[in-house]
Design a protein around this motif. Structure first.
Motif, PDB file in Angstrom:
ATOM      1  N   UNK A 187       0.487  -1.003   0.468  1.00  0.00           N
ATOM      2  CA  UNK A 187      -0.143  -0.029   0.120  1.00  0.00           C
ATOM      3  C   UNK A 187       0.719   1.403  -0.222  1.00  0.00           C
ATOM      4  N   UNK A 188       2.040   1.463   0.236  1.00  0.00           N
ATOM      5  CA  UNK A 188       2.583   2.336   0.936  1.00  0.00           C
ATOM      6  C   UNK A 188       3.180   2.851  -0.030  1.00  0.00           C
ATOM      7  N   UNK A 189       4.270   1.660  -1.000  1.00  0.00           N
ATOM      8  CA  UNK A 189       4.409   1.938  -2.433  1.00  0.00           C
ATOM      9  C   UNK A 189       3.966   2.302  -3.329  1.00  0.00           C
ATOM     10  N   UNK A 190       2.589   2.221  -3.010  1.00  0.00           N
ATOM     11  CA  UNK A 190       1.682   2.520  -4.368  1.00  0.00           C
ATOM     12  C   UNK A 190       0.634   4.139  -3.861  1.00  0.00           C
ATOM     13  N   UNK A 191       1.562   4.506  -2.487  1.00  0.00           N
ATOM     14  CA  UNK A 191       0.713   6.006  -2.281  1.00  0.00           C
ATOM     15  C   UNK A 191      -0.672   5.428  -0.989  1.00  0.00           C
ATOM     16  N   UNK A 192      -0.889   4.740  -0.520  1.00  0.00           N
ATOM     17  CA  UNK A 192      -1.990   4.386  -0.229  1.00  0.00           C
ATOM     18  C   UNK A 192      -1.763   4.516   1.379  1.00  0.00           C
ATOM     19  N   UNK A 193      -2.562   5.251   2.258  1.00  0.00           N
ATOM     20  CA  UNK A 193      -2.654   5.487   3.140  1.00  0.00           C
ATOM     21  C   UNK A 193      -3.178   5.256   4.470  1.00  0.00           C
ATOM     22  N   UNK A 194      -4.284   4.422   3.597  1.00  0.00           N
ATOM     23  CA  UNK A 194      -5.236   3.845   5.223  1.00  0.00           C
ATOM     24  C   UNK A 194      -5.695   2.161   4.490  1.00  0.00           C
ATOM     25  N   UNK A 195      -5.980   1.942   6.288  1.00  0.00           N
ATOM     26  CA  UNK A 195      -6.264   0.099   6.018  1.00  0.00           C
ATOM     27  C   UNK A 195      -7.502   0.094   6.692  1.00  0.00           C
ATOM     28  N   UNK A 196      -8.221  -0.255   6.193  1.00  0.00           N
ATOM     29  CA  UNK A 196      -9.799  -0.714   7.306  1.00  0.00           C
ATOM     30  C   UNK A 196     -10.243  -2.338   7.283  1.00  0.00           C
ATOM     31  N   UNK A 197     -10.716  -1.520   8.071  1.00  0.00           N
ATOM     32  CA  UNK A 197     -11.603  -3.044   8.853  1.00  0.00           C
ATOM     33  C   UNK A 197     -13.647  -2.541   9.598  1.00  0.00           C
ATOM     34  N   UNK A 198     -14.078  -3.265   9.461  1.00  0.00           N
ATOM     35  CA  UNK A 198     -15.587  -3.299   9.951  1.00  0.00           C
ATOM     36  C   UNK A 198     -15.738  -4.170  11.758  1.00  0.00           C
ATOM     37  N   UNK A 199     -16.232  -3.418  12.333  1.00  0.00           N
ATOM     38  CA  UNK A 199     -16.926  -3.824  13.611  1.00  0.00           C
ATOM     39  C   UNK A 199     -18.329  -4.215  14.084  1.00  0.00           C
ATOM     40  N   UNK A 200     -18.379  -5.697  14.393  1.00  0.00           N
ATOM     41  CA  UNK A 200     -20.174  -5.955  14.698  1.00  0.00           C
ATOM     42  C   UNK A 200     -20.771  -5.826  15.224  1.00  0.00           C
TER      43      UNK A 200
END
Lengths: 279, 279, 279, 279
Positions: free
Chosen positions: B88-101
């Motif tokens: 992700x960092x190598x492609x310039x993305x700075x977010x990673x997400x997950x959801x909370x049941x």
């Protein structure tokens, strides 16, 4: 391991100053008292001298911050916590303890995240003074349903909580009564390292089905059915060197004099330390 | 604020490479895809070129670690998380997400402390690569009782959890659908700072009593009753500059072609951005 | 961005109460004062009213803890820090700042680890009250050799230090004078997110070679050579919404009356805000 | 305390598999090897069996992450660190160690903050697998000026650094050679708690002025002037129960066979354990 006393189980023992003197007289090595109060009343040097003259140190102070109620109440206690920690450190005490009720009227998950953050803040403030925070899990079954929602009560849950809090200076207040009422084993103790234990309480339990044992139905060490010899032996084997402090919570205050209760406590310690091969 | 797409709601759009091309063609600026997969298939330079040629960046990757089940499963995912983050960092993305049941079959308090520690570890690994972790609270009421014990579902609970996790790079994945189904207000958005928001999802809801709105009953932006103009205006006002990503979860896959669904999505974004005064 | 004042540069302005009144009269929106002192002298309600009546809020309090000397001195300040933070929070102030001297007589690496731990503790206590900690890097070249060993003085070094401290509520106190004397650029500002900035100072510099600019040789905004229009424009562009506070450190106290100095300050702010397109 | 070996001082002992067998044959209880390599070559079950059959466990793995150079290099090692930790945990090893050079060509304060953050990240990843991180301070005087700027080299500085890193699972790699060359005392050991020590190295030093002792001039235990009996006795007294691992760094490789060097090592351990009253 040091023989320690709290006021619980000693009747109307009077001032902390008298408590210190009587503890020393009866061969106890630590007392759980309010370090700041002792200094406020006596001055630092006299407080140090009082402890030294009686061959007694402070086993643990109690966490004065209210971390279970409103944010406002929590914040209001933090300045005093810094003062409590400074006082404890000045008297050579390195432990501060609080207990965890096994149920809560708040929504459990939400209370957990709030309490995690608050106890972390307490640990951070204590840590600045070299003080450790001990969390006491509470085993008696009746308390698990005394409030609306189940919270945490086993040693393993509490160790997981300590991991979640994530500060290096947080560990267990390990009470034989809660170890027993949880059905934990000697192997559970032997799996610990000594740094996971901040403080130890010692109490005995009546010969009842374990689910019926009440939190305020405690007996003096050696007067009940808990394997306190094994308990102490296991703690010693893993290298625990801190205080083992009696805290006899009872429905009604004991009728005997403090001196008699101290004798009874001493006899109890002698018995269980001997059973552990430590006397 | 960038117009973003996930695959949810676009039908059988095919490979991520095609997804990127079609997103760019329809004027979208970000896509939520697996960065590591894109690099694995194309090489780093070709992956970068593909994104650049289509004027598209990655809005967020998904958290590949399973943090809700056994410790063994959790640990088994951490090495891949480092690789995901590096990609992700190598492609310039700075977010990673997950959801909370919003509910769990585990005992709530114990699950909370375990999940707190695990998500902290995930945040720490992501943080080493400059990636932030976004936690998505989930509002639809029916899910609150879909498992045995209530967990966390409101924005405020989730902010409290973020405080408990305690890492600087954790914030909200803020989905209009969950904002709406929780009954949150524009003032709730206006009270945030932009760094509290890692990623935004945009979805619309049918005209039903809010308690009956289903998680997989989502509509394209502008086709339902959520005040998405106000939602976007408030996010813009507080200074949020990241991606606003569509994620249309439906019971049955949409029947139309991906091209038609992209047109429909574009029309929806045009409508709600215009309502927000941002078009 | 709010126009703010510190006492530095305003001559003998008298009490904080008078400072607040005069700041409000001259159109300034924030003052940097001791929140606890204001409450101690006036009571909480009167302190709030005084600020509100003059349309002024507190920009930042100063960190009262001495974190650069002995451990004993450090610890002695922590209880007061909790009280300072409580007072600031009660008055709606969310910033507390300290400055970093660019050299030290201590061994640099050892001082760094001790200061890292101490500032983390300060941040943790402040964080319990929702207060952020701003670290001011100090640029003038002459100070880099004013003590035996070089420490940290650039924005980038300070951001790295903030990462090492590792608390979510720590950021920069960003002073135009230190930005200028470090040779930092507008691009350096544009690369920041607003949450990385806790507080801003504005000062101007004389037309000298940058290596000769002295820490106590500061000019009022708009009277020197720093591109303060660009500085403010860049801060505004990234979404900074906090206080921009004047702090004119000079070798000799200014001779004019506080009223005249306030007029001069106001004229300076008008000029540089206009240059930034913000007036 | 377990008798342990590293490959340093054993000549051309060949594969780790042979190293394990020979260590076991000579009565050593731990070896410091690469856990992941052992599993990669043998499979997990065979690796476990190999260790068990030879009555040997792994004392510590080495930290494979390069934390002293560029950020890119650092990040590139983190995925492997997770795999290393998983492998170590699978084989029952709970320690991972790295050493600290006492000087650096980087600016000391800036290197300190970067290294603090990086080692924290390493500790966090290791901690997810229950592995501790040991930091080895390095005492020989000549290394303090081998690079441009002084860094950290004493036990006390390193304990302060561990506090700055702030993770519960970081402690010392305590090497008798660095204890001796720093002029530390038995009282310095006695002031530690066992959880502050992750791993121990044992080496002896020639009879030279302590300032002239070279890092690669080490002797086998019992062949030099260090009070290794006192060293071991003090470690045992505080409750340390982990590995005591030989690591003989010499200018030239020893000429004798590995078998002969193992005999020599065993004789050295017998001598110093006996001197400590532990044999």
């Amino acid at each position: 391991m040091l023989r320690g006393l709290s006021r619980a189980g000693l009747g109307s023992i009077g001032s902390d100053e008298r408590f210190i003197a009587l503890a020393g007289e009866h061969g106890f090595q630590t007392v759980d008292i309010d370090a700041k109060g002792l200094i406020d009343r006596n001055g630092l040097e006299a407080a140090r001298k009082l402890l030294a003259d009686n061959n007694v140190t402070i086993g643990s102070i109690g966490l004065s911050v209210e971390w279970r109620q409103s944010e406002e109440t929590f914040r209001a206690g933090l300045a005093k916590l810094a003062e409590d920690a400074a006082a404890a450190a000045a008297l050579g005490c390195r432990s501060c303890c609080t207990y965890i009720l096994p149920a809560t009227d708040f929504k459990a998950a939400h209370f957990t995240v709030i309490a995690t953050r608050r106890l972390r803040t307490c640990a951070q403030i204590l840590g600045a003074y070299g003080i450790r925070l001990g969390l006491e899990f509470v085993g008696p079954h009746h308390l698990r349903t005394a409030w609306a929602n189940p919270f945490l009560w086993t040693m393993h849950e509490t160790l997981d909580w300590i991991d979640a809090i994530g500060e290096p200076n947080v560990g267990l207040l390990f009470d034989s009564y809660h170890w027993y009422t949880n059905g934990h084993t000697l192997a559970d103790i032997e799996a610990l390292t000594p740094d996971q234990i901040v403080h130890v309480h010692i109490n005995d339990a009546p010969d009842l089905p374990v689910e019926e044992v009440l939190d305020n139905g405690r007996l003096y060490p050696g007067e009940g059915v808990i394997d306190l010899g094994g308990f102490l032996k296991a703690l010693n084997a893993i290298g625990y060197k801190g205080s083992v402090t009696q805290e006899i919570l009872t429905k009604e205050a004991p009728a005997a004099s403090s001196e008699a209760l101290l004798e009874r406590s001493k006899a109890g310690f002698d018995k269980v330390y001997q059973a552990a091969g430590l006397a």
